[in-house]
Design an enzyme around this catalytic site. Structure first.
Site, short mmCIF file in Angstrom:
data_model
loop_
_atom_site.label_atom_id
_atom_site.label_comp_id
_atom_site.label_asym_id
_atom_site.label_seq_id
_atom_site.Cartn_x
_atom_site.Cartn_y
_atom_site.Cartn_z
N GLY A 264 28.32 51.84 -14.75
CA GLY A 264 29.56 52.38 -15.29
C GLY A 264 30.66 51.34 -15.38
O GLY A 264 30.70 50.37 -14.62
N HIS B 223 36.03 48.24 -21.20
CA HIS B 223 37.18 48.21 -22.10
C HIS B 223 38.43 47.61 -21.47
O HIS B 223 39.51 47.68 -22.05
CB HIS B 223 37.46 49.60 -22.64
N GLY C 55 26.60 47.93 -23.75
CA GLY C 55 27.12 49.26 -23.36
C GLY C 55 26.18 50.37 -23.78
O GLY C 55 26.40 51.05 -24.78
N HIS D 53 33.70 48.86 -30.99
CA HIS D 53 34.02 50.28 -30.88
C HIS D 53 35.34 50.45 -30.13
O HIS D 53 35.77 49.56 -29.41
CB HIS D 53 32.91 51.04 -30.12
N PHE E 35 29.63 58.63 -25.93
CA PHE E 35 30.94 58.46 -26.55
C PHE E 35 30.79 57.88 -27.95
O PHE E 35 31.12 56.72 -28.19
CB PHE E 35 31.80 57.52 -25.69
N ASP F 195 23.06 46.95 -20.33
CA ASP F 195 23.99 47.67 -19.45
C ASP F 195 23.53 47.44 -18.00
O ASP F 195 22.32 47.42 -17.75
CB ASP F 195 23.97 49.17 -19.78
N SER G 182 24.54 55.84 -28.67
CA SER G 182 24.64 54.89 -29.79
C SER G 182 23.32 54.15 -30.00
O SER G 182 23.02 53.73 -31.12
CB SER G 182 25.78 53.90 -29.56
N ASP H 36 30.46 47.44 -27.02
CA ASP H 36 30.96 48.75 -26.55
C ASP H 36 30.77 48.85 -25.03
O ASP H 36 30.41 49.90 -24.51
CB ASP H 36 30.20 49.87 -27.28
N SER I 70 26.42 41.87 -18.66
CA SER I 70 26.38 41.30 -20.01
C SER I 70 26.61 39.78 -20.07
O SER I 70 25.78 39.06 -20.66
CB SER I 70 27.36 42.09 -20.88
#
Ligand code: SAH
Ligand code: MG
Length: 205
Positions: free
Chosen positions: A70, A139, A41, A164, A15, A66, A47, A136, A119
């Site tokens: 997910g 969210h 992330g 992001h 993404f 990460d 990225s 990132d 994290s």
């Protein structure tokens, strides 16, 4: 950015639109002079290629964090679910094997350092000042806020904090990263440097 790495980044699953990836890369090159880079992330490593290319140019590394299970929005039934990323043995998401292949194919294993962890749990044991922190991860508001609170203190003076998926307009996307970004600006500890699409770069005062 190196043409081979740019091709690899464009081909990678994930993404990160190209213009935002290049802005992230430019921030990474600049910040590498301050300290190592860190990303929250990883997903499949898209990225991480932009940041890994920057780390190589700047003579440093990028840590990419990460749990590889997910975010909420990646789970079955949600908008960003990809059935190819499910471990058939358990039915849970596992992006780690995809990440490994991405970074191997890009030839960035020497500068991209994967940390498989939740994290905020990792942040509790972290001590190294950072040249750049790229947020990132999840969210949902509480998750994004927790990443900001846990990691932003590690951004060294003159270093960069990058968000992001910052969408001012609720029609364009979820508001959580925008609200957390706004909190960072309002804190007075960070000043806006640039905006490219939904990517926002701030500098630690
Ligand atoms: N930067 C990636 C996209 C990241 S997607 C790209 O370029 O494509 C968000 C990632 O955050 C997911 O892989 C998810 O597993 C991870 N994530 C969500 N909450 C997390 C947490 N608490 N700790 C670690 N990783 C988390
Ligand atoms: Mg994102």
């Amino acid at each position: 950015m190196d043409a081979h790495l740019l091709d690899a980044a464009r081909a990678a699953e994930g993404f990160m639109p190209d213009d935002e990836g290049l802005a992230l890369h430019a921030a990474g090159v600049e910040a590498a002079a301050v300290g190592p880079l860190l990303e929250i992330g990883t997903y499949c490593g898209k990225s991480a290629i932009y940041l890994g290319a920057a780390a190589r140019t700047g003579g440093t590394v990028v840590f990419t964090v990460d749990h590889h299970r997910g975010s909420e929005e990646n789970q079955a039934g949600w908008e960003h679910h990809d059935t190819r990323l499910v471990d058939p043995r358990t039915g849970r998401m596992d992006t780690l094997p995809f990440f490994r292949r991405t970074i191997e194919a890009a030839g960035l294993e020497d500068v991209v350092v994967a940390v498989v962890a939740d994290s905020p749990t990792l942040a509790r044991y972290w001590a190294t000042p950072l040249g750049l922190c790229f947020i990132d991860g999840g969210h949902a508001y509480d998750v994004a806020r927790a990443d900001y609170e846990a990691w932003s203190p590690f951004v060294a003076p003159g270093g960069l904090l990058v968000f992001h998926d910052v969408f001012e307009d609720p029609e364009a996307g979820g508001q959580a990263p925008f609200l957390v970004w706004q909190g960072a600006v309002d804190s007075g500890r960070f000043t806006p440097v640039s905006a490219t699409g939904s990517l926002r770069v701030l500098r630690r005062v």
